[in-house]
Enzyme design. Structure first.
Site, short mmCIF file in Angstrom:
data_model
loop_
_atom_site.label_atom_id
_atom_site.label_comp_id
_atom_site.label_asym_id
_atom_site.label_seq_id
_atom_site.Cartn_x
_atom_site.Cartn_y
_atom_site.Cartn_z
N GLU A 178 38.86 -32.74 21.43
CA GLU A 178 37.42 -32.60 21.27
C GLU A 178 36.36 -33.42 20.06
OE1 GLU A 178 33.37 -29.83 21.98
OE2 GLU A 178 36.00 -29.14 22.93
N ASP A 179 37.26 -32.93 19.30
CA ASP A 179 35.96 -32.99 17.44
C ASP A 179 37.49 -33.96 16.96
OD1 ASP A 179 34.36 -31.11 18.74
OD2 ASP A 179 35.38 -29.73 18.29
#
Length: 730
Positions: free
Chosen positions: A76-77
C-alpha cells in the site's frame, strides 16, 4: 523501536518451531521498503508494523502471520508489488498482505462507498484466511493507540469507523479485551466529556469500595479451597465505555449498575465450574434473572462460561464468570486461541477450525452476494454487530439471531428458499404473527408454500443482513420476471404485425446489434419501455421497414401499434374482441407489472387501454377515461389490452363511486347494507359536507365485473335517502 532479535525471541518463546529466517528476512525487507517514511508522530514508519507484530505475539499467532504483519503496509505505502512478496515470501504471505491492502484507485462515488469496498475486500480475504482479520485488528489497535497524533477531523472519522465496524468485529470473533480497548479509545475521542465523567465516577466508586476487590478474591479462593477446588480468581472493573453503553441501552443510572465489579473464576474442568457455582450461590444470594449458562449453550464465537451476579460483601453486587483455563483463553483471544486459522496451514498448536471462524466465513460468504458496496456495508453491520438471541428449530438445531429478529429472519437463517416460501409460523407450538420478536429459547416452526414471493414490505420488518438481501433479490427477480413477460408479449406482437415469425434463436443471434447480453435483458428493456419493439424486429431482420404514422415516434419508446398507427388505435374498441394481438389482463397478477388507474380503476366488462410508463409497467384505463387525453402526444405508450378473467379463479376489482345522500342518522348504515347485500366489499370511505341537508360519500368498493357494478348503482339509486350516484372514472 523493537530490535530484530527481540521480535524473534518473543515468537520463539511460545512457538519454538518458528521459522527464524522468515522473520529475519521480513524484518529487513520491510525496514528497507519503508526507508525514511515517517508517521504523524514523527517516528520512523517502520515502527508501526513492528508494534503490530508485537501485539500479535501476545496472541501467540504463527510465524507466517507475524511476517505478514511486518509486511502489511509494503504494497500500500511503498513500491512493492504482490508479486515481489510472493517471490520472496511465498503465496500464503502474499495473500495475507494483499488482503490487507486498501483499494486506493477505485472510481468510487463517496467515502462511504470507498469504506464499504475496503471492508468488502477485507472480509472476503478473511473468508479465505482468518489470519487477515487478526493482523487488521492489531493494525487498527496500534493506530488507535497513536490516534492523538492525527488531525482532529480525521481523528473523529477513524474513531467512528472503528466503533461501528472493527470493535464489534473483534467482539464477534471473541477478542473481548481488544474490543474493549478499541471502544474506550473511540469513546474518549468521540465523547470526551462523557468519558471524563464516567472515569471520575468510576474512580469515586473505587475509593468508596476500598479493598473490596481484594476481599472478595480472598473469600472466593478460600471457599473453593475448602471444597477441594483449585482455582484462580481475577478481579476487574468494567470499562468506562461498557458502563456508558449499558446505562444508555437500559436507561439506568450509574448507581443501578450491578456489574461494575466483576470476577473471573478459572478452574480445571467443566464439572468444577458447576461445583464452584453451587458453592458461590450457597455463600452469597444470587440476583434473579442474572444467570446465564454459556457452557451448555456456547455463543457462536465459541465463548463458553457461566455468568451469575451475587450480592457479596458490603451488599455490593458483583458479576462472576466461571470457566476453565481453555475457555478463558478463547474468551480472551477469540479465534486467535484456536490453532487452525486456515485449513492445512502450519500452526503452532494443531487442532481444528473454530466454530467462530466457520460461522464468520459462512456469514461473510453470504454477505458477499450484495449488489453494491453500500449494501454490503449495511448488511455487515446488521449481521455481525448486534446482541444475540438463541432459538431452536423443531429438530433442535440452534439458530443465533440478532436481538429483535423475527420469524422471517429465522426462516432465512435456516435456508434462503425457506425464507422465500414462508407464509406463517408457530412459536413454541402456537400460531404467531410473522412480525413477532423472538426471545431466547423460542422453538420456531416455519410454515411454507412452494411458489411464494416474499412481499417487498418484509424488508422493513427484518433485522438480519441475509434476510434483507434475500428479500431484495427475490423482489428484484419477481419484478424482472414481470417485465420479461410483458416484453415477450410486446415483441411477439411486433413480429406478428410485421409478418415475421418470432424466434428466440434468431433474437439471441441479434443480441450484439441490440447491445444486450441475454434474451431476458432485451425482453426486460422492452417491457420497461427502454427499448422500442420495432427496433428488435429490425435487429433480427435488418431489411425490414415499418410504416408508421406521423403521430408516432417509434424511436422514443416501446410502441404496440407498429404499422397500425396511433390514430387507428385511438378509435379502436379494444377489450371486447378476442384479439390475438392484445395483451390479456387478469388483474393485479404476478405475471405482468400491471396497475389500475387511480381514482376509479377499471373492471371486467369495461373497454380498456393500457398506458406504458417506462420503468413502472402498464396502467389500465377505461377507454372513456378523461386522463387518456394527457397521452395524446405520446402514442408510443399506448398498448392494446383485453380482459382475460379466469372463471375458475374469480377475483374482485376496484371501482369508485360518489354518492349524494340525505344528511340524517343511519344513512351510512343504509349504504353499507346495500354494498353487503349485493356481495361487494368496501375498501375505503370518505365523507364531506355538500350542503346542510346533503352529504357526499366517496366509496372505494371491490366488485366482480361491470354487470355487478351496474347492479350496485341501481340498488343505491333506488334508496329514498340517495339523491345521486355516479361512478368515478379517473
Amino acid at each position: 523501536m523493537m530490535r530484530q532479535f527481540e521480535l524473534v525471541e518473543r515468537v520463539k518463546r511460545y512457538y519454538p518451531e518458528a521459522n527464524e529466517d522468515l522473520l529475519n528476512r521480513a524484518y529487513v525487507y520491510a525496514m528497507r521498503a519503508h526507508g525514511s517514511q515517517k508517521r504523524a508522530s514523527g517516528d520512523p514508519y517502520f515502527s508501526h508494523p513492528l508494534e503490530v507484530a508485537a501485539i500479535l505475539t501476545d496472541l501467540h499467532v504463527d510465524d507466517q502471520t507475524i511476517a505478514a504483519a511486518i509486511l502489511h503496509d509494503t504494497i500500500e505505502d511503498t513500491g512493492t508489488t504482490r508479486e515481489d512478496i510472493a517471490n520472496r515470501f511465498g503465496e500464503n504471505i502474499a495473500d495475507l498482505v494483499d488482503g490487507l491492502t486498501k483499494i486506493k484507485k477505485l472510481d468510487l462515488v463517496s467515502k462511504k462507498a470507498a469504506q464499504a469496498e475496503n471492508l468488502r475486500k477485507l472480509l472476503l480475504a478473511v473468508a479465505a484466511d482468518a489470519r487477515v482479520l487478526l493482523v487488521k485488528l492489531a493494525d487498527r489497535l496500534h493506530n488507535m493507540r497513536t490516534l492523538h497524533f492525527v488531525p482532529p477531523d480525521k481523528r473523529a472519522r477513524i474513531a467512528e469507523e472503528t466503533l461501528e465496524i472493527y470493535a464489534p468485529l473483534a467482539g464477534r470473533i471473541g477478542m473481548q479485551d481488544m474490543r474493549e480497548e478499541l471502544e474506550d479509545i473511540c469513546f474518549r475521542v468521540l465523547m470526551p466529556d462523557a468519558h471524563l465523567m464516567m472515569t471520575r465516577r468510576l474512580q469515586a466508586l473505587r475509593e468508596r469500595a476500598g479493598g473490596l476487590i481484594e476481599l472478595i478474591e480472598r473469600d472466593l479462593k478460600a471457599k473453593l479451597l475448602a471444597n477441594s477446588i483449585l482455582g484462580e480468581i481475577k478481579g476487574r472493573e468494567k470499562r468506562v465505555y461498557s458502563i456508558w453503553r449499558k446505562m444508555e441501552r437500559k436507561s439506568i443510572s450509574f448507581e443501578q449498575l450491578s456489574d461494575v465489579f466483576g470476577f473471573r473464576v478459572i478452574v480445571g474442568t467443566a464439572e468444577d465450574c458447576y461445583r464452584a457455582l453451587g458453592i458461590i450461590h450457597q455463600a452469597w444470594p444470587f440476583v434473579p434473572g442474572r444467570f446465564k449458562d454459556y457452557i451448555s449453550t456456547p455463543k457462536q464465537n465459541d465463548y463458553r462460561s457461566i455468568h451469575t451476579t451475587v450480592v457479596g460483601p458490603k451488599h455490593q453486587r458483583v458479576e462472576l464468570q466461571i470457566r476453565t483455563r481453555e475457555m478463558d483463553a478463547v474468551a480472551e483471544f477469540g479465534i486467535a486461541a484456536h490453532a487452525a486459522y486456515k485449513e492445512g496451514g502450519s500452526q503452532p498448536n494443531g487442532g481444528g477450525e473454530s466454530n467462530a471462524y466457520r460461522w464468520l466465513r459462512r456469514t461473510i460468504e453470504l454477505l458477499a452476494e450484495g449488489d453494491n458496496p453500500e449494501e454490503f456495508l449495511e448488511h455487515t453491520k446488521l449481521e455481525l454487530f448486534q446482541d444475540q438471541v438463541f432459538c431452536f428449530t423443531p429438530k433442535g438445531l440452534l439458530i443465533a439471531l440478532p436481538r429483535g429478529a423475527t420469524p422471517i429472519d429465522f426462516a432465512y437463517a435456516v435456508h434462503t428458499d425457506i425464507g422465500n416460501n414462508t407464509v406463517g409460523c408457530r412459536i413454541n407450538g402456537r400460531n404467531s404473527p410473522l412480525i413477532s420478536e423472538l426471545q431466547n429459547g423460542d422453538e420456531v416452526e416455519i410454515l411454507t408454500t412452494v411458489g411464494q414471493v416474499p412481499p417487498a414490505a418484509w424488508e422493513s420488518l427484518v433485522v438480519t443482513g441475509k434476510a434483507r438481501a434475500a428479500i431484495r433479490r427475490a423482489t428484484r427477480e419477481a419484478v424482472r420476471k414481470q417485465f420479461v413477460g410483458l416484453g415477450r408479449r410486446i415483441v411477439e406482437r411486433a413480429f406478428s404485425r410485421a409478418g415475421k415469425t418470432f424466434s428466440e434463436e434468431k433474437l439471441v443471434a441479434a443480441l450484439p446489434r441490440l447491445a444486450r447480453a441475454t434474451l431476458d435483458d432485451v425482453l426486460t428493456a422492452v417491457g420497461r419501455g427502454e427499448m422500442y419493439s420495432g427496433d428488435v424486429v429490425k435487429a433480427v431482420f435488418p431489411d425490414f421497414r415499418e410504416e408508421v404514422s406521423k403521430a408516432a415516434a417509434p424511436g422514443t419508446g416501446a410502441g404496440w401499434f407498429g404499422v397500425q398507427g396511433a390514430e387507428k388505435l385511438k378509435f379502436k374498441v379494444p377489450g371486447q374482441e378476442s384479439s390475438t394481438g392484445s395483451i390479456p389482463i387478469r388483474g393485479l397478477s404476478d405475471d405482468l407489472p400491471v396497475r389500475f388507474a387511480p381514482n376509479g380503476g377499471a373492471v371486467p366488462g369495461d373497454r380498456i387501454v393500457g398506458i406504458l410508463t417506462p420503468g413502472e409497467g402498464i396502467t389500465i384505463y377505461p377507454i372513456q377515461s378523461p386522463a387518456l387525453v394527457a397521452y395524446d402526444e405520446e402514442p408510443w405508450r399506448w398498448l392494446d389490452v383485453r380482459w382475460d378473467v379466469d372463471e375458475h379463479d374469480p377475483r374482485r376489482f376496484g371501482a369508485q363511486l360518489t354518492i349524494s345522500v340525505i344528511n340524517e342518522p343511519g344513512s351510512l348504515a343504509e349504504i353499507a347494507r346495500v354494498i353487503a347485500d349485493t356481495d361487494a366489499n368496501i375498501d375505503n370511505i370518505a365523507m364531506r359536507a355538500k350542503t346542510a341537508d346533503f352529504r357526499e360519500m366517496i366509496l372505494d368498493i371491490e366488485v366482480w365485473d361491470l354487470k355487478h357494478l351496474t347492479a350496485i348503482i341501481s340498488e343505491l339509486r333506488a334508496k329514498p335517502l340517495v339523491a345521486n350516484v355516479e361512478r368515478v372514472i379517473g
